[in-house]
Design an enzyme around this catalytic site. Sequence first.
Site, PDB file in Angstrom:
ATOM      1  CB  CYS A  29      -8.177 -17.000  -0.011  1.00 24.94           C
ATOM      2  SG  CYS A  29      -8.051 -18.109  -1.426  1.00 24.94           S
TER       3      CYS A  29
ATOM      4  CG  HIS B 179      -8.671 -20.601   3.242  1.00 16.05           C
ATOM      5  ND1 HIS B 179      -9.694 -19.735   3.021  1.00 16.05           N
ATOM      6  CD2 HIS B 179      -8.504 -21.015   1.732  1.00 16.05           C
ATOM      7  CE1 HIS B 179     -10.274 -19.530   1.684  1.00 16.05           C
ATOM      8  NE2 HIS B 179      -9.441 -20.156   0.922  1.00 16.05           N
TER       9      HIS B 179
ATOM     10  CD  GLU C 113     -10.872 -19.152   6.307  1.00 14.38           C
ATOM     11  OE1 GLU C 113     -11.309 -19.184   5.464  1.00 14.38           O
ATOM     12  OE2 GLU C 113      -9.728 -18.958   6.747  1.00 14.38           O
TER      13      GLU C 113
END
Length: 508
Positions: A78, A163, A165
């Site tokens: 990002c 993202h 994660e």
Amino acid sequence: MILVLDFGSQYTQLIARRLRESGIYAEIVPFFESVENIQKKAPKGLILSGGPASVYAKDAYKPSEKIFDLNLPILGICYGMQYLVDFFGGVVAYANEQEFGKAILEIVQNSVIFEGVKIKSLVWMSHMDKVIELPKGFTTLAKSPNSPYCAIESDKIFGLQFHPEVIQSEEGGKILENFALLVCGCEKTWGMQHFAQREIVRLKEKIANAKVLCAVSGGVDSTVVATLLHRAIKDNLIAVFVDHGLLRKNEKEKVQAMFKDLQIPLNTIDAKEVFLSKLKGVSEPELKRKIIGETFIEVFEKEAKKHHLKGKIEFLAQGTLYPDVIESVSVKGPSKVIKTHHNVGGLPEWMDFKLIEPLRELFKDEVRLLGKELGVSQDFLMRHPFPGPGLAIRILGEINENKIKRLQEADAIFIEELKKANLYDKVWQAFCVLLNVNSVGVMGDNRTYENAICLRAVNASDGMTASFSFLEHSFLEKVSNRITNEVNGINRVVYDITSKPPGTIEWE
């Protein structure tokens, strides 16, 4: 090891957690970490996290440019990707069509980072800026409906606009694993068995024959700390459990039984009368907390002195976890207050102990895995969070023994029924609150005017936000019937359907 440079994203900790879940050790440092310190840690790759800023803003967070001289693989996520684009001469601008939430990622170019990843998958977006033009030498790997450059690559430098994660990114864990294993050459050496073996050796060397004082609350963190220390130093551990009279039903007995099973000597202090006498007439929540904290220190100090006279105590064990360590060196600079374990903050000057923090490298979920590795029962490890001040902040208004008993009984019924219905492990936290209002009721032919109990159950991942649990009406009816029939002084049961925000999980 992978080093994550934190640019202030709310998801930064998740990056390290996802890698660790794959058996790859990862640490987090602020974006301004010096290159010298980075070199000392000897990472095999760097990940630049997301962040709330814009790379073209005057006060944008930017790391030392020397990180590129380290010749390490780099993955920007990002904001991290946008920084890489800006640094290498590309263009980042405010996006007219911003992306927040779910989006479809479509891979358009094969890459090692997408090895074994589906061509199309769901990902999580959270950005107001977008890449308009790539720097020279960069290739587009994937796109989304609103981001033509959703994943990019140039030699060993990668960027992801989404993202990976976040759990909503379907293939995110695999992508992070590919970066660590296939690009950086990491190995899967991280796990709690390895950690326990290493930490026991380290504790033995550090403590030697000294004595360690450990305050045990009955919670997961302090129990795992005590268990790990006992494996290392045996009876040089002095574990102290203070019963302030505000515990859940049979809590003291459960903690004592647990420590007996673990073969750890436990010094239990019955301080019920001391705490309740100081809380008499007090109804203000913050004052309750203050009194309990100060009284705990007084009781703990008195007990510590007894053991100190028998042989000098050199260390105080605390259950500091990795999120606390990260917080102390966040991108905003050192925190003014570092959270201490349970109620051990504010100890008197004579207790000038050295701190020992065996869990400071671990996340909460890893502490539970470590506890399992050390033989702590799964039932104990998966218990719901319980506040340090105990039932004092679940009894609204003044506290007395009758109110404590009512709340203990009602709470025990609620938890028992949750377990019977296989719901206990499906909610993040559940408990009862004794309200400081009476209501009119009818039992038999008699009018009653008694206390009301509030049931509270929430779903959450970390407690920062929470939503109330959708429990079946038939289940709530059963719990209500049991409480009003079995607990003296209760004639009404209500269910709290407030989420956080606007409410908090606890009532006080």
